[in-house]
Structures are given as structure tokens and as C-alpha cells.
Motif scaffolding. Sequence first.
Motif, PDB file in Angstrom:
ATOM      1  N   SER A 308       5.134  -5.767  -5.888  1.00 41.16           N
ATOM      2  CA  SER A 308       3.856  -5.423  -6.522  1.00 41.16           C
ATOM      3  C   SER A 308       2.764  -5.256  -5.462  1.00 41.16           C
ATOM      4  O   SER A 308       1.908  -4.374  -5.567  1.00 41.16           O
ATOM      5  CB  SER A 308       3.458  -6.494  -7.534  1.00 41.16           C
ATOM      6  N   HIS A 309       2.801  -6.098  -4.422  1.00 45.63           N
ATOM      7  CA  HIS A 309       1.841  -5.946  -3.321  1.00 45.63           C
ATOM      8  C   HIS A 309       2.096  -4.646  -2.551  1.00 45.63           C
ATOM      9  O   HIS A 309       1.157  -3.950  -2.160  1.00 45.63           O
ATOM     10  CB  HIS A 309       1.951  -7.133  -2.358  1.00 45.63           C
ATOM     11  N   VAL A 310       3.370  -4.335  -2.325  1.00 40.89           N
ATOM     12  CA  VAL A 310       3.713  -3.126  -1.568  1.00 40.89           C
ATOM     13  C   VAL A 310       3.268  -1.876  -2.319  1.00 40.89           C
ATOM     14  O   VAL A 310       2.731  -0.934  -1.725  1.00 40.89           O
ATOM     15  CB  VAL A 310       5.229  -3.087  -1.288  1.00 40.89           C
ATOM     16  N   ILE A 311       3.473  -1.857  -3.638  1.00 41.73           N
ATOM     17  CA  ILE A 311       3.059  -0.692  -4.434  1.00 41.73           C
ATOM     18  C   ILE A 311       1.541  -0.511  -4.359  1.00 41.73           C
ATOM     19  O   ILE A 311       1.040   0.617  -4.181  1.00 41.73           O
ATOM     20  CB  ILE A 311       3.534  -0.846  -5.888  1.00 41.73           C
ATOM     21  N   GLY A 312       0.793  -1.606  -4.501  1.00 39.60           N
ATOM     22  CA  GLY A 312      -0.665  -1.503  -4.364  1.00 39.60           C
ATOM     23  C   GLY A 312      -1.063  -0.965  -3.003  1.00 39.60           C
ATOM     24  O   GLY A 312      -1.969  -0.131  -2.884  1.00 39.60           O
ATOM     25  N   HIS A 313      -0.373  -1.410  -1.961  1.00 33.63           N
ATOM     26  CA  HIS A 313      -0.649  -0.922  -0.604  1.00 33.63           C
ATOM     27  C   HIS A 313      -0.367   0.571  -0.493  1.00 33.63           C
ATOM     28  O   HIS A 313      -1.169   1.337   0.069  1.00 33.63           O
ATOM     29  CB  HIS A 313       0.217  -1.699   0.390  1.00 33.63           C
ATOM     30  N   GLN A 314       0.772   1.015  -1.037  1.00 37.41           N
ATOM     31  CA  GLN A 314       1.140   2.430  -0.936  1.00 37.41           C
ATOM     32  C   GLN A 314       0.157   3.321  -1.694  1.00 37.41           C
ATOM     33  O   GLN A 314      -0.131   4.446  -1.273  1.00 37.41           O
ATOM     34  CB  GLN A 314       2.558   2.623  -1.481  1.00 37.41           C
ATOM     35  N   LEU A 315      -0.374   2.815  -2.776  1.00 39.67           N
ATOM     36  CA  LEU A 315      -1.283   3.628  -3.591  1.00 39.67           C
ATOM     37  C   LEU A 315      -2.696   3.691  -3.016  1.00 39.67           C
ATOM     38  O   LEU A 315      -3.347   4.737  -3.084  1.00 39.67           O
ATOM     39  CB  LEU A 315      -1.344   3.072  -5.015  1.00 39.67           C
ATOM     40  N   PHE A 316      -3.182   2.581  -2.449  1.00 39.58           N
ATOM     41  CA  PHE A 316      -4.618   2.500  -2.213  1.00 39.58           C
ATOM     42  C   PHE A 316      -5.048   2.222  -0.771  1.00 39.58           C
ATOM     43  O   PHE A 316      -6.218   2.415  -0.440  1.00 39.58           O
ATOM     44  CB  PHE A 316      -5.221   1.392  -3.093  1.00 39.58           C
ATOM     45  N   ASP A 317      -4.158   1.771   0.109  1.00 39.03           N
ATOM     46  CA  ASP A 317      -4.598   1.242   1.394  1.00 39.03           C
ATOM     47  C   ASP A 317      -4.585   2.253   2.534  1.00 39.03           C
ATOM     48  O   ASP A 317      -4.849   1.885   3.686  1.00 39.03           O
ATOM     49  CB  ASP A 317      -3.733   0.034   1.792  1.00 39.03           C
ATOM     50  N   ASN A 318      -4.251   3.515   2.256  1.00 36.33           N
ATOM     51  CA  ASN A 318      -4.292   4.554   3.278  1.00 36.33           C
ATOM     52  C   ASN A 318      -3.481   4.170   4.512  1.00 36.33           C
ATOM     53  O   ASN A 318      -3.896   4.413   5.652  1.00 36.33           O
ATOM     54  CB  ASN A 318      -5.748   4.864   3.668  1.00 36.33           C
ATOM     55  N   GLU A 319      -2.323   3.549   4.277  1.00 39.20           N
ATOM     56  CA  GLU A 319      -1.362   3.193   5.333  1.00 39.20           C
ATOM     57  C   GLU A 319      -1.925   2.216   6.367  1.00 39.20           C
ATOM     58  O   GLU A 319      -1.447   2.160   7.503  1.00 39.20           O
ATOM     59  CB  GLU A 319      -0.827   4.457   6.020  1.00 39.20           C
ATOM     60  N   ASP A 320      -2.922   1.436   5.991  1.00 38.41           N
ATOM     61  CA  ASP A 320      -3.480   0.418   6.879  1.00 38.41           C
ATOM     62  C   ASP A 320      -2.580  -0.818   6.838  1.00 38.41           C
ATOM     63  O   ASP A 320      -2.571  -1.567   5.859  1.00 38.41           O
ATOM     64  CB  ASP A 320      -4.899   0.053   6.420  1.00 38.41           C
ATOM     65  N   VAL A 321      -1.825  -1.050   7.914  1.00 39.67           N
ATOM     66  CA  VAL A 321      -0.835  -2.135   7.938  1.00 39.67           C
ATOM     67  C   VAL A 321      -1.502  -3.500   7.827  1.00 39.67           C
ATOM     68  O   VAL A 321      -0.944  -4.437   7.235  1.00 39.67           O
ATOM     69  CB  VAL A 321       0.024  -2.053   9.224  1.00 39.67           C
ATOM     70  N   GLU A 322      -2.711  -3.634   8.373  1.00 35.15           N
ATOM     71  CA  GLU A 322      -3.407  -4.924   8.274  1.00 35.15           C
ATOM     72  C   GLU A 322      -3.680  -5.282   6.824  1.00 35.15           C
ATOM     73  O   GLU A 322      -3.630  -6.457   6.442  1.00 35.15           O
ATOM     74  CB  GLU A 322      -4.717  -4.880   9.072  1.00 35.15           C
ATOM     75  N   LEU A 323      -3.986  -4.279   5.997  1.00 41.33           N
ATOM     76  CA  LEU A 323      -4.203  -4.546   4.573  1.00 41.33           C
ATOM     77  C   LEU A 323      -2.907  -4.973   3.892  1.00 41.33           C
ATOM     78  O   LEU A 323      -2.928  -5.824   2.994  1.00 41.33           O
ATOM     79  CB  LEU A 323      -4.784  -3.302   3.892  1.00 41.33           C
ATOM     80  N   LEU A 324      -1.786  -4.416   4.319  1.00 34.24           N
ATOM     81  CA  LEU A 324      -0.502  -4.857   3.759  1.00 34.24           C
ATOM     82  C   LEU A 324      -0.246  -6.318   4.108  1.00 34.24           C
ATOM     83  O   LEU A 324       0.191  -7.107   3.264  1.00 34.24           O
ATOM     84  CB  LEU A 324       0.632  -3.982   4.273  1.00 34.24           C
ATOM     85  N   ARG A 325      -0.520  -6.701   5.353  1.00 37.83           N
ATOM     86  CA  ARG A 325      -0.345  -8.104   5.750  1.00 37.83           C
ATOM     87  C   ARG A 325      -1.230  -9.010   4.894  1.00 37.83           C
ATOM     88  O   ARG A 325      -0.826 -10.100   4.485  1.00 37.83           O
ATOM     89  CB  ARG A 325      -0.686  -8.285   7.231  1.00 37.83           C
ATOM     90  N   LYS A 326      -2.444  -8.549   4.633  1.00 38.12           N
ATOM     91  CA  LYS A 326      -3.367  -9.349   3.844  1.00 38.12           C
ATOM     92  C   LYS A 326      -2.924  -9.441   2.384  1.00 38.12           C
ATOM     93  O   LYS A 326      -2.998 -10.501   1.766  1.00 38.12           O
ATOM     94  CB  LYS A 326      -4.769  -8.737   3.939  1.00 38.12           C
ATOM     95  N   ARG A 327      -2.436  -8.336   1.846  1.00 40.79           N
ATOM     96  CA  ARG A 327      -1.956  -8.346   0.451  1.00 40.79           C
ATOM     97  C   ARG A 327      -0.818  -9.343   0.270  1.00 40.79           C
ATOM     98  O   ARG A 327      -0.746 -10.045  -0.734  1.00 40.79           O
ATOM     99  CB  ARG A 327      -1.472  -6.941   0.044  1.00 40.79           C
ATOM    100  N   THR A 328       0.109  -9.373   1.233  1.00 43.86           N
ATOM    101  CA  THR A 328       1.295 -10.211   1.081  1.00 43.86           C
ATOM    102  C   THR A 328       1.037 -11.655   1.522  1.00 43.86           C
ATOM    103  O   THR A 328       1.955 -12.472   1.523  1.00 43.86           O
ATOM    104  CB  THR A 328       2.470  -9.637   1.886  1.00 43.86           C
ATOM    105  N   ASN A 329      -0.201 -11.963   1.891  1.00 42.71           N
ATOM    106  CA  ASN A 329      -0.585 -13.341   2.206  1.00 42.71           C
ATOM    107  C   ASN A 329      -1.716 -13.744   1.282  1.00 42.71           C
ATOM    108  O   ASN A 329      -2.800 -14.124   1.719  1.00 42.71           O
ATOM    109  CB  ASN A 329      -1.009 -13.467   3.675  1.00 42.71           C
ATOM    110  N   GLU A 330      -1.466 -13.636  -0.011  1.00 40.35           N
ATOM    111  CA  GLU A 330      -2.525 -13.845  -0.987  1.00 40.35           C
ATOM    112  C   GLU A 330      -3.065 -15.279  -0.946  1.00 40.35           C
ATOM    113  O   GLU A 330      -4.234 -15.520  -1.235  1.00 40.35           O
ATOM    114  CB  GLU A 330      -1.993 -13.535  -2.400  1.00 40.35           C
ATOM    115  N   ILE A 331      -2.225 -16.218  -0.593  1.00 38.98           N
ATOM    116  CA  ILE A 331      -2.691 -17.615  -0.532  1.00 38.98           C
ATOM    117  C   ILE A 331      -3.820 -17.773   0.480  1.00 38.98           C
ATOM    118  O   ILE A 331      -4.825 -18.439   0.209  1.00 38.98           O
ATOM    119  CB  ILE A 331      -1.517 -18.557  -0.185  1.00 38.98           C
TER     120      ILE A 331
END
Length: 331
Positions: A308-331
Motif C-alpha cells: 500500500s505504501h509502494v502504490i502511494g509512492h508510485q502514484l504521487f511521489d514523482n520517483e523520489d526515493v527518499e519519500l518511499l523510505r519515509k512512507r515505509t517508516n510510518e512509525i
Amino acid sequence: MYKRAPLNSTLCDFHVGSDGFLKVLPVYINHLLSPMLTASQFATEVHHITGEGNDAGVVYSEMQDHESEMESIMDRKTKEVIYPPFNPYAVDTGGRLKNLRESCNLEKVRDYHKKFYHLSNMVVTVCGMVNHERVLNIMETVEKEHIDTNPAHFPKPFSFALSGIKESSVHKVHCPTDDASRGSVEIAWFAHHPSELDTHSSLHVLFDYLSNTSVAPLQKDFILLDDPLASSAAFHIAEGVKCDLRINFTGVPVEKLENVAPKFFDKTVREHLEESHWDMERMGYLIDQSILNELVKLETNAPKDIISHVIGHQLFDNEDVELLRKRTNEI
């Protein structure tokens, strides 16, 4: 605004094991990119007239129930008000019954599929214990088979900006119901961009504080009263170019529908402009519980949580890897 909001996303799990999954993957993608779309399939799956003269079809039957539900009627009204005309976010994706009966046909379905179902408009996300090399080899074969169907020019969908809601407005809609003495109230806003992850998480914490457990402000102000204003109150955030944020009050006595929004703003919100009205000990407890819940999800169903985090990243984060790291570290 008097209405309710739907939950509009679904994730599917395939329990077939790694080898079975890798065998199914190219077949599944082929079904997506090259379906048969025959006349008999359209009749069965979308719409046809029975020998008794009744409308039928899988999609038609599903939308028949959906179109008359209070939740759906109110959601359509919300979208009509907050989105511009013909905006994709305002579309009822299953179709309206009138259009399914009168204007939908096999050629339209085929044209729509040709326009949007191709590799240029597809992201394949695989989550689990699989052999990366085999996945990439399979996808390379799939790409070679279907690359010729890519259009020469394909503008990225949803690449538009949305203007804000200029002023507040109130709208009433009449809905069929089993209990004519009760209705629902929905208040809707446009909020943040879905890549503003700190804001997104903060809002979830705020909504948890306002609505969760019997001592929550919304419970005390609207539900746990001698003469309740509602039977439930819940928040929902739908991600999009701008996040669509809604609070829904259900089970509201019809004679009190117009009292709900003013009380929410004039009492619940206004009181919490004062620091003294916040119970920070309870806030800390709720955050701790949210962290525990996230850990449980990672232990019991990590693929669904991560994907679910990866899908949100693919849709909205413009391939920014730092945002993917942040999404998958929600805690």
C-alpha cells in the motif's frame, strides 16, 4: 454538506506460492492488456435485456444496488460540488444505470481499453519472497509481446492541478432509507498533497484523538448524550492530486441534521483552539497504540502493508526515493 463517503480502494492477495505466482503473472497481465472483449462477454458482464424484458448483467446488477445507497448518493453529490465538471475524480467508476442501459456498448468498451490499457499506463508491483531475476525476465517477455500497443503520445493521467474550494456551501440530498427518521451529515475539504507525509500522519493522529474511544471529543459532543446528535462519527482521507478529507456523522435525527455542522465548528473545533482542552496524556497513549497496530500489521500481513505504501509512492511521489523510505517508516 449532507452526505457520506465511500471507501474506494481494494488490495487483493494471491495465496499460490512463489512458483505459482510467477506462472500466473504473465497470464494475468495478458488478460489485462489483451482481453477478448466479445459481444457475449459484454452481455454477460456489463448489460443485457433478459427474455422477461429486465435489465441484467454483472456490472449493471452491482451498480443497481450501489446507485440507490445513501452513501453513494451523498458521495456523488460531494464530488459534484467540490470537483470541476468532467473531472476524473468526480466519475462514478462503475457507471450510471441510465448510461449502462442507453449509451454503453461493446465498441465504447473496446475504444476505452485501447486508449488506457497499455504498458505506458501500467506499473507492476510485486511484493513477497520471489526471485527477482525471474520476475524481470517474465516482464521483459511481456513487454516485448505488448510494446507495439503503446500509443505514440500518451499524456499522463491526473497530471492536472485542482483549485481549492473558494467558499463554504451547504447542500441537501434526499436518499432512500429503511429509517426515514435518520440521515447523515458529511463535511468535506480539500487538504494536503499526498506526498506531504508529515501532514498526512498528523491528520490521522488528530482524527484518532477526536473520534476514537468513549472519551473522544466527538463522542462526548455528539454521541454519548441523553439526546444524541449522531450514532457514529468518523474521518476519512482519500489520496488524490489533493487529498479529499471528510468527516461523516451517521444516524442523525432528521430534525437535527442542520445542527451538526455548526456544533462541530462552534464547539468541538473552537474549544480545541485552546491548549487547555487537549489531553496530551491521552494523545501519547493513542500514538503508542497506533505504533503497536502498525507493528502488528507488519508482523501479520507485511506484504499488504508494504505494498500500500509502494502504490502511494508510485502514484504521487514523482520517483523520489527518499519519500518511499519515509512512507515505509510510518512509525
